[in-house]
Each structure stands twice: as structure tokens, then as C-alpha cells.
Design a protein around this motif. Structure first.
Motif, PDB file in Angstrom:
ATOM      1  N   THR A  15       0.989  -1.351   0.174  1.00  0.00           N
ATOM      2  CA  THR A  15       0.201   0.047  -0.209  1.00  0.00           C
ATOM      3  C   THR A  15       0.760   1.243  -0.121  1.00  0.00           C
ATOM      4  OG1 THR A  15      -1.757  -1.076   1.185  1.00  0.00           O
ATOM      5  CG2 THR A  15      -1.767   1.166   1.278  1.00  0.00           C
ATOM      6  N   ILE A  16       0.599   2.101  -0.823  1.00  0.00           N
ATOM      7  CA  ILE A  16       1.283   3.537  -1.124  1.00  0.00           C
ATOM      8  C   ILE A  16       0.539   4.646  -0.471  1.00  0.00           C
ATOM      9  CG2 ILE A  16       2.389   5.124  -2.628  1.00  0.00           C
ATOM     10  CD1 ILE A  16       3.952   2.636  -2.428  1.00  0.00           C
TER      11      ILE A  16
ATOM     12  N   VAL B 144      -4.467   8.731 -10.111  1.00  0.00           N
ATOM     13  CA  VAL B 144      -4.144   7.427  -9.541  1.00  0.00           C
ATOM     14  C   VAL B 144      -4.923   6.416 -10.439  1.00  0.00           C
ATOM     15  CG1 VAL B 144      -4.088   5.753  -7.663  1.00  0.00           C
ATOM     16  CG2 VAL B 144      -3.443   7.855  -7.361  1.00  0.00           C
ATOM     17  N   LYS B 145      -6.017   6.457 -10.606  1.00  0.00           N
ATOM     18  CA  LYS B 145      -6.965   5.583 -11.481  1.00  0.00           C
ATOM     19  C   LYS B 145      -6.737   5.683 -12.898  1.00  0.00           C
ATOM     20  CE  LYS B 145     -10.533   2.650 -12.141  1.00  0.00           C
ATOM     21  NZ  LYS B 145     -10.363   1.168 -11.585  1.00  0.00           N
ATOM     22  N   GLU B 146      -6.202   6.567 -13.356  1.00  0.00           N
ATOM     23  CA  GLU B 146      -6.166   6.976 -14.816  1.00  0.00           C
ATOM     24  C   GLU B 146      -4.655   6.298 -15.168  1.00  0.00           C
ATOM     25  OE1 GLU B 146      -6.291  11.002 -15.798  1.00  0.00           O
ATOM     26  OE2 GLU B 146      -8.222  11.216 -15.289  1.00  0.00           O
TER      27      GLU B 146
ATOM     28  N   ASP C 149      -7.818   1.905  -7.556  1.00  0.00           N
ATOM     29  CA  ASP C 149      -8.861   2.653  -6.845  1.00  0.00           C
ATOM     30  C   ASP C 149      -8.189   3.205  -5.566  1.00  0.00           C
ATOM     31  OD1 ASP C 149     -10.963   2.731  -8.600  1.00  0.00           O
ATOM     32  OD2 ASP C 149     -11.553   0.683  -7.730  1.00  0.00           O
ATOM     33  N   ALA C 150      -7.966   4.626  -5.350  1.00  0.00           N
ATOM     34  CA  ALA C 150      -7.477   5.226  -4.365  1.00  0.00           C
ATOM     35  C   ALA C 150      -8.306   5.391  -3.097  1.00  0.00           C
ATOM     36  CB  ALA C 150      -6.676   6.240  -4.693  1.00  0.00           C
ATOM     37  N   ARG C 151      -8.011   5.165  -2.142  1.00  0.00           N
ATOM     38  CA  ARG C 151      -8.841   5.403  -0.718  1.00  0.00           C
ATOM     39  C   ARG C 151      -8.361   6.809   0.100  1.00  0.00           C
ATOM     40  NH1 ARG C 151      -7.373   3.687   4.405  1.00  0.00           N
ATOM     41  NH2 ARG C 151      -5.690   2.281   3.596  1.00  0.00           N
TER      42      ARG C 151
ATOM     43  N   ILE D 203      -4.180  10.143   0.603  1.00  0.00           N
ATOM     44  CA  ILE D 203      -4.913   9.140  -0.110  1.00  0.00           C
ATOM     45  C   ILE D 203      -3.749   7.889  -0.108  1.00  0.00           C
ATOM     46  CG2 ILE D 203      -6.112  10.471  -1.675  1.00  0.00           C
ATOM     47  CD1 ILE D 203      -4.126   9.661  -4.061  1.00  0.00           C
ATOM     48  N   TYR D 204      -4.615   6.922  -0.294  1.00  0.00           N
ATOM     49  CA  TYR D 204      -3.829   5.286  -0.068  1.00  0.00           C
ATOM     50  C   TYR D 204      -4.345   4.545  -1.267  1.00  0.00           C
ATOM     51  CZ  TYR D 204      -2.693   6.892   4.699  1.00  0.00           C
ATOM     52  OH  TYR D 204      -2.215   7.527   5.543  1.00  0.00           O
ATOM     53  N   PHE D 205      -3.292   3.665  -1.973  1.00  0.00           N
ATOM     54  CA  PHE D 205      -3.546   2.690  -2.950  1.00  0.00           C
ATOM     55  C   PHE D 205      -2.900   1.704  -2.982  1.00  0.00           C
ATOM     56  CE2 PHE D 205      -1.072   6.444  -4.443  1.00  0.00           C
ATOM     57  CZ  PHE D 205      -0.034   5.623  -5.322  1.00  0.00           C
TER      58      PHE D 205
END
Length: 489
Positions: free
Chosen positions: A37-38, A54-56, A61-63, A71-73
Motif C-alpha cells: 500500500t502506497i 491514480v486511477k488514470e 482505486d485510491a482510498r 490518499i492510499y492505494f
């Protein structure tokens, strides 16, 4: 909340211990692909923008954290290089462990003891592998700090391959046997190697604690001190607050606790600017503002109060199919913008890019722009807050005049403007006076240097400039003001 890895508490120096500098150059890419997790810090208010990016670019999906500005992804190590393509993030870190509801003890002593005991039970291995891989990526891209990179390259790859502690004596003896036979060039190379590689082969580290919440019995410094002491005892690293190799992050937000390892040495928001002004915007904030107005190919984008040129520079680099015009009435601001553009172009030329930047710089009077009516697609600017630049009193005259001139050059019906200001009351009044020319669509509340500011997305109405009741009144009022100024002079 992620679960512990098996055997994390029994971690020994033989299993992923980076206590010596030999771990700097371990080929982390040869290991198995793992998922981690970043975490990323982003300009407050633009968390959704960062999640969309991030999605692109990464496809996950980022949280968004409860603590604003993070944010975390998830990401696999074979795609780690993609995180360095993100333009909306300030700092990156890999998460070691996270707790959604950490149970803090009532007394400070018990809580700090818990944090000390926590250090030896955390699953460090994956995060440290990512840290090593990230260092490898930075070396390949020439991100290495200091002036030793050239010397290391000249002396060959052997400099990078630092031996394990148990091999140090053998290698030292071998070096002693060959020293007498060394040529002057090899002796010079050896001296450079000794300068490039620290004599103490322990990793240097520091712990940074970011804490938010009023129900904690301890301070950030106390948490960093005690947790850092436990980390030092567990890994046998050397503490260094300035020249550190690893930065361990302890983020505490009410009951939410994250432990991570930093992947960026300095904030990415400074990436474009070499000549700073008194109110230089962060490049990451500029990127969020640009995404808000969705630049299209061949758009003419104007920043009439460019300052150091942070907004048009970010646009010219990331959204380079549009053309950017940066202007300011202050000659020092214009010079800073020109210098920053030249700095970026020189940096691109050094990397082999022959193309220039789609940007031009002009000095002008904001209220009398030397541009044709309806010739601009997007206006994006940072207006004076009335704090370090301008004054609140002057803003009451400046804002309506600016919006009127912006409406003149902006295309009716399709033109947009993104305005950043902390003087919210003055801006709201100015927009209401220009109601026939501008319509407010969206507002993003952001934190700019500790000030609560707004980023306003407004759309140019289809009304013809000079024919709306508000504009006719404003135009006549400006004529009267100019007459009074002439009479006084």
C-alpha cells in the motif's frame, strides 16, 4: 486494516535486515512481485483529483483518508515506477502497517511504552524491499543527491557493491594486497570511492511523527522520540535528523495510526520552480487547478497574474497540447517567470528533449489586457489574497475590474476560469456584480500556507460583453473613477 505477516516479530538481521549499507544496492527487482500500500500526501481539498489521477495512470482505486490531505492505494512492485509519474501528490510513502482504531492507553507512560513495543512487532520486510527498489529507480533516473554520482560512475560499478559486514575484513585485506600495485588512476578512483561510500556502513534514519487530535496524552515529539528509539534498537540503525537514508513516518490522526517509510526525499511540489517569489504556488496545487478546468487540445490558456509562472509552467509540461500566456504587471514577477521557463527548457534539453514549451510571457496591465475580445478559452490564476500581496481594501476595486476584463477576453458560452483566492467575501461580492458575465459552477476549499482559501470554477455566460446591465454599470463606474483620478492629478 492489514494483518501482520507471519514471523514479523522474529525478524533477524539475516532476513531483510538493512542495517548495513550493502542493502542500499541489493537488486530488489530480482525478488518476487509483491503488493504493498502506497500513501501520498496531496494538497488539501484535491484528494478526489489525486484519486482520479491514480486511477488514470496506475489503474487502481485510491482510498481517501479521514485525515484530509492523504490518499492510499495498492500497487505491485513491478509497477512502482508509475508512482513517480503522479503530478498531484506532494510526498509518497510505503505503508508498513495501519490501524483504523488504535487503542491508546490512558496514561502517557503506558502509551509511549506501547509505541516502543510496537516497533519490534511490525512487518517491515515488504516496506523495506519497496524502499530498496525505489532507490534503484531513483539511481536509474539520476535522482541521486550530491556530487558523488559522477565519481561513482567513473570508478565502475564495483563501488556500488558494498560488502556484507562479515566480508569486510576479507575485502579489506584484499584491498591492502593490491594497493601497492595500484596505478595513479586507480588510487584516485579508490579515494573517490572512499568519499562516495560512507565509512560507517550503518543506515542513518529518523522518525517523523505527524499527529492530529486533542485526545492524546503525548506530544508528537515524545512519540517520535520513543518510537524512534525502539526502531534504532531493533535494527541497530544510526539516528540522524538531517543526513538520513530512511525516514520512518508515524502518522496519528485521532484513533487512526499509520506507520510508513518515505519514498520521496523532498516534496514534489517544488519540481518546476527555481526562482521563487513571495507567494509562489505549489506545483501540485497548480496541477489540481488545471485538472479542474479540463484543458483541451489547441486551447488558449491565460494566467493574467502569473507571479513566478507556476500555473502556466505546470500546464505547459503536463497539458502540452494547449498554449499558455503568462502575464503580470510586476517586472520582477515577469523576470522570475522567464527564468523558470528557461530553467525547465534547459533541464529538458539535458535529457535530450528538443521541443520547446508552449508558453509565452508578457508584462501588462491586468485591467487592460492587450488581447482581442473573446480570444481566450480558459483563464486560470491566483488572485491577491490581500495578505502578503496587495491589500483587502484594494481588492474591493481590483476584483470586479479583473473579472470584467477577464470576461471580455474569454469566449462567451464556452470559456471558463479557475480562480484561487482567500478573500472569499470580496470575491463573492465581485461575482454577484458580474452575474451577467460569469456563473459559479464549483468550489474547492483548500489550505494554502495555513490559510483557508477557495478555488472557484466559473463559466463565461453567453452574454455579449458590454451589453449586460452589470457590465454597463461597471463600465460607467470605471469611467467615473478614471475621471476622478485625472482631476486629482
Amino acid at each position: 486494516m492489514s494483518s501482520y505477516e507471519d514471523g514479523a516479530a522474529e525478524q533477524t538481521p539475516d532476513t531483510g535486515d538493512p542495517s548495513t549499507s550493502s542493502s542500499f544496492d541489493t537488486d530488489a527487482t530480482s525478488g518476487a512481485v509483491i503488493t504493498v500500500t502506497i500513501g501520498a500526501t496531496v494538497p488539501t481539498g484535491f484528494e478526489l483529483t489525486a484519486a482520479e489521477e491514480v486511477k488514470e495512470k496506475i489503474g487502481v482505486d485510491a482510498r481517501i483518508s479521514k485525515d484530509r490531505g492523504r490518499i492510499y492505494f495498492p500497487i505491485t512492485t513491478d509497477k512502482l515506477f508509475l508512482v513517480h509519474l503522479l503530478r498531484s501528490v506532494d510526498n509518497l510513502f510505503v505503508v508498513v502497517e495501519e490501524y483504523d482504531h488504535y487503542q491508546f492507553k490512558e496514561s502517557k507512560e503506558e502509551t509511549l511504552l506501547d509505541l516502543q513495543q510496537l516497533a519490534s512487532t511490525l512487518p517491515w520486510s515488504n516496506a523495506l524491499e519497496v524502499w530498496k527498489l525505489n532507490r534503484t529507480l531513483k539511481k536509474k533516473k539520476g535522482y541521486r543527491k550530491g556530487g558523488n554520482a559522477t565519481k561513482e560512475k567513473a570508478c565502475g560499478e564495483a563501488v556500488a557493491d558494498v560488502k556484507q559486514p562479515e566480508q569486510t575484513q576479507e575485502s579489506s585485506a584484499a584491498e591492502g594486497d593490491t594497493k601497492a600495485e595500484s596505478t595513479p588512476d586507480s588510487e584516485t578512483c579508490q579515494r573517490d570511492a572512499e568519499e562516495a561510500v560512507p565509512k560507517t556502513k550503518l543506515i542513518k534514519f529518523r522518525v517523523t511523527c505527524n499527529r492530529a487530535g486533542d485526545k492524546h496524552s503525548f506530544s508528537s515529539n515524545e512519540a517520535a522520540r520513543d518510537f524512534g528509539g525502539a526502531v534504532q534498537e531493533f535494527f541497530q540503525w544510526k539516528a540522524d535528523m538531517t543526513k538520513f537514508d530512511i525516514e520512518v513516518l508515524l502518522n496519528i490522526h485521532n484513533e487512526e495510526v499509520f506507520i510508513g517509510i518515505a519514498l520521496t526525499e523532498e516534496s514534489l511540489h517544488r519540481r518546476n520552480i527555481s526562482h521563487f517569489g513571495p507567494t509562489t504556488l505549489r506545483s501540485t496545487l497548480c496541477y489540481g487547478m488545471l485538472r479542474l478546468c479540463e484543458p483541451q487540445a489547441s486551447d488558449i490558456i491565460l494566467d493574467p497574474m502569473c507571479g513566478t509562472g507556476a500555473i502556466p509552467l505546470e500546464g505547459a509540461i503536463e497539458f502540452n497540447s494547449s498554449f499558455y500566456i503568462a502575464g503580470d504587471n510586476n517586472d520582477m514577477a515577469v523576470n522570475r517567470t522567464v527564468n523558470n521557463v528557461c530553467h525547465i527548457q534547459k533541464r529538458r534539453a539535458e535529457k535530450g528533449s528538443t521541443s520547446g514549451l508552449p508558453i509565452d510571457t508578457v508584462q501588462w496591465d491586468l485591467c487592460k489586457l492587450p488581447m482581442r475580445t473573446s480570444s481566450v478559452d480558459i483563464i486560470i490564476t491566483d488572485m491577491p489574497f490581500g495578505k502578503r500581496m496587495g491589500s483587502r481594501k484594494k481588492n474591493w476595486e481590483l476584483y470586479p475590474s479583473c473579472l470584467r476584463e477577464m470576461a471580455r477576453v474569454c469566449r462567451p458560452g464556452s470559456g471558463k476560469a479557475v480562480i484561487l483566492t482567500q478573500d472569499k467575501k470580496c470575491f463573492a461580492k465581485a461575482i454577484s456584480r458580474m452575474g451577467g458575465l460569469w456563473r459559479k459552477l464549483h468550489t474547492v476549499w483548500v489550505n494554502v500556507g495555513g490559510l483557508h482559501a477557495g478555488v472557484y470554477l466559473i463559466k463565461r455566460t453567453a452574454a455579449v460583453f458590454g451589453q449586460t446591465p452589470e457590465d454597463v454599470y461597471e463600465s460607467q463606474r470605471m469611467v467615473d473613477i478614471h475621471k476622478e483620478d485625472k482631476e486629482l492629478s
